[in-house]
Scaffold this motif. Structure first.
Motif, PDB file in Angstrom:
ATOM      1  N   ARG A 341     -60.991 -40.848   7.001  1.00  0.00           N
ATOM      2  CA  ARG A 341     -60.976 -39.942   6.055  1.00  0.00           C
ATOM      3  C   ARG A 341     -60.014 -40.367   5.157  1.00  0.00           C
ATOM      4  O   ARG A 341     -58.907 -40.928   5.620  1.00  0.00           O
ATOM      5  CB  ARG A 341     -61.533 -38.813   5.964  1.00  0.00           C
ATOM      6  CG  ARG A 341     -61.449 -38.032   4.404  1.00  0.00           C
ATOM      7  CD  ARG A 341     -61.602 -36.799   4.599  1.00  0.00           C
ATOM      8  NE  ARG A 341     -61.813 -35.659   3.218  1.00  0.00           N
ATOM      9  CZ  ARG A 341     -59.851 -35.442   3.173  1.00  0.00           C
ATOM     10  NH1 ARG A 341     -59.113 -35.028   3.140  1.00  0.00           N
ATOM     11  NH2 ARG A 341     -60.547 -34.875   1.849  1.00  0.00           N
ATOM     12  N   SER A 342     -60.486 -41.535   3.744  1.00  0.00           N
ATOM     13  CA  SER A 342     -59.078 -41.796   3.103  1.00  0.00           C
ATOM     14  C   SER A 342     -59.135 -41.201   1.976  1.00  0.00           C
ATOM     15  O   SER A 342     -59.819 -41.632   1.226  1.00  0.00           O
ATOM     16  CB  SER A 342     -59.600 -43.239   3.665  1.00  0.00           C
ATOM     17  OG  SER A 342     -58.255 -44.445   2.890  1.00  0.00           O
ATOM     18  N   VAL A 343     -57.550 -40.825   1.541  1.00  0.00           N
ATOM     19  CA  VAL A 343     -58.020 -40.101   0.668  1.00  0.00           C
ATOM     20  C   VAL A 343     -56.436 -40.756  -0.561  1.00  0.00           C
ATOM     21  O   VAL A 343     -55.125 -41.561   0.330  1.00  0.00           O
ATOM     22  CB  VAL A 343     -57.343 -38.754   0.522  1.00  0.00           C
ATOM     23  CG1 VAL A 343     -57.018 -38.227  -0.862  1.00  0.00           C
ATOM     24  CG2 VAL A 343     -58.078 -37.655   1.211  1.00  0.00           C
ATOM     25  N   SER A 344     -56.704 -41.674  -1.824  1.00  0.00           N
ATOM     26  CA  SER A 344     -55.075 -42.085  -2.402  1.00  0.00           C
ATOM     27  C   SER A 344     -55.920 -41.988  -3.339  1.00  0.00           C
ATOM     28  O   SER A 344     -56.516 -41.653  -4.497  1.00  0.00           O
ATOM     29  CB  SER A 344     -55.996 -44.038  -2.392  1.00  0.00           C
ATOM     30  OG  SER A 344     -57.073 -44.057  -3.188  1.00  0.00           O
ATOM     31  N   HIS A 345     -54.273 -41.493  -4.300  1.00  0.00           N
ATOM     32  CA  HIS A 345     -54.043 -41.290  -5.799  1.00  0.00           C
ATOM     33  C   HIS A 345     -52.686 -42.370  -6.522  1.00  0.00           C
ATOM     34  O   HIS A 345     -52.597 -42.707  -6.063  1.00  0.00           O
ATOM     35  CB  HIS A 345     -53.321 -39.884  -5.782  1.00  0.00           C
ATOM     36  CG  HIS A 345     -53.750 -39.395  -7.156  1.00  0.00           C
ATOM     37  ND1 HIS A 345     -54.002 -39.174  -7.864  1.00  0.00           N
ATOM     38  CD2 HIS A 345     -52.353 -39.747  -8.039  1.00  0.00           C
ATOM     39  CE1 HIS A 345     -53.522 -38.803  -8.803  1.00  0.00           C
ATOM     40  NE2 HIS A 345     -52.373 -38.756  -9.728  1.00  0.00           N
ATOM     41  N   THR A 346     -53.440 -42.928  -7.247  1.00  0.00           N
ATOM     42  CA  THR A 346     -53.082 -43.731  -8.243  1.00  0.00           C
ATOM     43  C   THR A 346     -52.436 -43.451  -9.311  1.00  0.00           C
ATOM     44  O   THR A 346     -54.165 -43.229 -10.170  1.00  0.00           O
ATOM     45  CB  THR A 346     -53.552 -45.430  -7.901  1.00  0.00           C
ATOM     46  OG1 THR A 346     -53.773 -45.831  -6.862  1.00  0.00           O
ATOM     47  CG2 THR A 346     -53.027 -46.500  -8.665  1.00  0.00           C
ATOM     48  N   ARG A 347     -51.678 -43.784  -9.510  1.00  0.00           N
ATOM     49  CA  ARG A 347     -51.397 -43.886 -11.511  1.00  0.00           C
ATOM     50  C   ARG A 347     -50.520 -45.246 -11.991  1.00  0.00           C
ATOM     51  O   ARG A 347     -49.248 -45.787 -11.426  1.00  0.00           O
ATOM     52  CB  ARG A 347     -50.207 -42.843 -11.646  1.00  0.00           C
ATOM     53  CG  ARG A 347     -49.991 -42.339 -13.101  1.00  0.00           C
ATOM     54  CD  ARG A 347     -48.439 -41.075 -13.474  1.00  0.00           C
ATOM     55  NE  ARG A 347     -49.052 -40.454 -14.835  1.00  0.00           N
ATOM     56  CZ  ARG A 347     -47.920 -41.436 -15.420  1.00  0.00           C
ATOM     57  NH1 ARG A 347     -47.070 -42.482 -14.577  1.00  0.00           N
ATOM     58  NH2 ARG A 347     -47.635 -41.063 -16.492  1.00  0.00           N
ATOM     59  N   GLN A 348     -51.179 -45.941 -12.495  1.00  0.00           N
ATOM     60  CA  GLN A 348     -51.187 -46.952 -13.491  1.00  0.00           C
ATOM     61  C   GLN A 348     -49.946 -46.704 -14.282  1.00  0.00           C
ATOM     62  O   GLN A 348     -50.274 -45.924 -15.304  1.00  0.00           O
ATOM     63  CB  GLN A 348     -52.392 -47.880 -13.710  1.00  0.00           C
ATOM     64  CG  GLN A 348     -53.068 -48.579 -12.559  1.00  0.00           C
ATOM     65  CD  GLN A 348     -53.218 -49.226 -11.934  1.00  0.00           C
ATOM     66  OE1 GLN A 348     -52.046 -49.813 -11.535  1.00  0.00           O
ATOM     67  NE2 GLN A 348     -53.670 -49.552 -10.955  1.00  0.00           N
ATOM     68  N   PRO A 349     -48.471 -47.308 -14.059  1.00  0.00           N
ATOM     69  CA  PRO A 349     -47.601 -47.617 -15.280  1.00  0.00           C
ATOM     70  C   PRO A 349     -48.019 -48.411 -16.740  1.00  0.00           C
ATOM     71  O   PRO A 349     -48.610 -48.951 -16.603  1.00  0.00           O
ATOM     72  CB  PRO A 349     -46.282 -48.180 -14.268  1.00  0.00           C
ATOM     73  CG  PRO A 349     -46.941 -49.129 -13.804  1.00  0.00           C
ATOM     74  CD  PRO A 349     -48.623 -48.836 -13.173  1.00  0.00           C
TER      75      PRO A 349
END
Length: 529
Positions: A341-349
């Motif tokens: 299981r892979s969980v990612s949280h991305t916030r583009q600047p």
């Protein structure tokens, strides 16, 4: 009045005295005109200085041997025009003029007897304001600064307390704006120097009345201004890259570049959860197995035989024959499998570059033609070839990080630039305002004044003073009127006794016609006047 002047003119000594006075005045005016023509023009060095700063500047000028003047009315310090910039540089090297405001030194002075607590607090606040102003004035773009503090007085009887605030007025150097980072530095400098002063309550204003700080940095206008400034900084960086790359090839001032950057300031947040498609892996396993007779109703003849366990007094065959059934078994298993299981949280600047468009104009390259005898000929402007334009375009693409997938565009054009001399011809200083012409005109005016005095005043006066004296016996007859000469007998020749003979004839003429003699005397007076 006219007759009185005529009588004064008849006095020989008075006429000579008037001539001498006129001669002295002419000489004085001529000498003054000469020194005025030779005197250099004085320009103000500094004006409006405090007494302490003026004294320090005067001492420094005297030590450096610079000629200066002090205006008695305004106190402005002036120096000769050729030494103006040199004097300013010498004073700047010594840190002059200094700001004569007293900071914490103001507290060191004798406060006197009976000073109230209010005066002490006011003096301390004033000294603190001056200290902050002197610190802010150390910044290179700032010429002078003033700080106003509003610090509420603490009270034990008040439950709430007002927040402190500060206002800063900066006078900037000509052509030296205060960047946003420098404004923030000034704000935090003041806020850190005053207890309980928040940076949001510090205002910075320049000498033109423009507010340099944002009251609400999170407002839409402040955010838009920050985004616009970021975009312009990136475009300026691209332009600088292109110019620094191409100017060594075509020459300084022969490249004009403009860059338009399309930026995306949208904030993007992304959360993602994924499972790998690998085969399942057993994490734990639990197996349960049970064996026993089936749930059948009791059979056989009631009695002791049926209650006897197997193998006791009966054979298995007899048991089967008696109606017994085979035993039953059950089995259960519990398995736990492990899943990836892979969980990612991305916030583009914000501020991502979406597209870059570059337009470059390259000037024609000057080329020296070969002369007939092998010597260098005239210089002509030569356009770039197609291969050279492709090379320039390739360099521009590399400089700005060209990305075709992003939709970037680069355009390079070769054209002849308008010469700087032609463009700035209308803005040049007019010939009548040239400093050299002004000095020549001053010398010419002084020379013209001196020559005018020499030929109109000095020369006639010297001729009248130095010339031979007018003697009736030597120069002219006593009677010059034509009618009297005609009516008088012939004059004897100029001999030793000629004066007595002429006097006798004049007396005879007076006796014969007194009216004509009176008229002759009037003519003499008129001629002498």
């Amino acid at each position: 009045m006219a007759s009185a002047l005529e009588r004064l003119q008849d006095i020989p000594g008075l006429r000579q005295l008037a001539m001498l006075v006129a001669l002295a005045a002419a000489v004085a005016v001529g000498v003054g005109a000469y020194f005025w023509a030779q005197k250099p023009e004085y320009l103000p060095l500094y004006s409006g200085l405090a007494d302490k700063d003026a004294a320090n500047v005067v001492d420094a000028l005297r030590a450096a041997g610079v000629d200066f003047r002090i205006d008695a009315a305004s106190g402005a310090i002036s120096v000769v025009e050729p030494a103006l910039h040199e004097a300013r540089m010498k004073l700047a090297a010594q840190g002059l003029p200094e700001q004569s405001r007293l900071g914490l030194e103001f507290i060191e002075k004798d406060q006197g007897f009976g000073v109230s607590q209010f005066v002490e607090n006011a003096r301390y606040q004033h000294a603190l304001e001056n200290e902050l102003a002197r610190t802010i004035a150390q910044l290179k773009p700032v010429r002078d600064a003033r700080v106003h503090l509003a610090v509420p007085k603490p009270s034990a009887f008040a439950r709430g307390r007002d927040a402190a605030s500060a206002s800063v007025l900066v006078e900037l150097q000509p052509g030296r704006p205060l960047e946003s980072e420098q404004v923030a530095a000034v704000v935090h400098l003041v806020a850190s120097s005053i207890p309980d002063l928040a940076p949001e309550r510090v205002s910075v204003v320049d000498q033109t009345g423009r507010l340099l700080t944002d009251a609400d940095p999170d407002s839409d206008n402040a955010v838009a201004a920050a985004q616009f400034a970021q975009q312009r900084r990136l475009e300026a960086a691209y332009v600088q890259r292109v110019q620094e790359l191409l100017e060594p090839l075509v020459g300084r001032g022969r490249v004009s570049a403009q860059v338009a950057v399309d930026m995306d300031f949208t904030v993007v947040e992304e959360a993602k959860e994924s499972f790998t498609p690998d085969p399942a892996k057993v994490r734990s396993e639990q197996v349960a197995e049970a064996t026993g007779a089936a749930n059948a109703p009791p059979q056989g003849v009631p009695g002791a035989t049926s209650n006897t366990p197997p193998g006791t007094g009966a054979t298995p065959a007899s048991s089967i024959a008696a109606g017994a059934v085979a035993p039953n078994s059950t089995k259960s298993a519990t398995r736990n499998f492990e899943l990836d299981r892979s969980v990612s949280h991305t916030r583009q600047p914000p501020g991502r570059v979406r597209r870059v468009n570059v337009a470059v104009i390259v000037d024609t390259v000057p080329t020296v033609e070969a002369g007939a005898d092998g010597k260098p000929g005239k210089t002509v402007e030569q356009a770039l070839t197609a291969d050279q334009l492709k090379q320039v375009e390739a360099l521009v693409r590399q400089a700005v990080g060209f990305d075709e997938k992003r939709g970037d565009g680069v355009s390079v054009v070769n054209a002849s630039f308008a010469r700087v001399a032609d463009v700035g011809a209308d803005e040049a200083t007019p010939w009548w305002r040239q400093p050299v012409l002004r000095d020549v005109a001053r010398l010419g005016v002084g020379a013209a004044i001196v020559l005018l005095l020499v030929f109109t005043v000095l020369r006639p006066t010297l001729r009248a003073l130095v010339g031979p004296a007018r003697s009736p016996a030597a120069d002219e007859p006593v009677i010059v009127d034509a009618d009297v000469i005609d009516s008088s007998p012939a004059l004897p020749p100029a001999t030793a006794n000629g004066w007595e003979d002429r006097l006798r004839l004049a007396k005879a003429a007076v006796g014969q016609d007194p009216k004509k003699v009176a008229q002759v005397v009037k003519n003499w007076v008129a001629n002498d006047a």
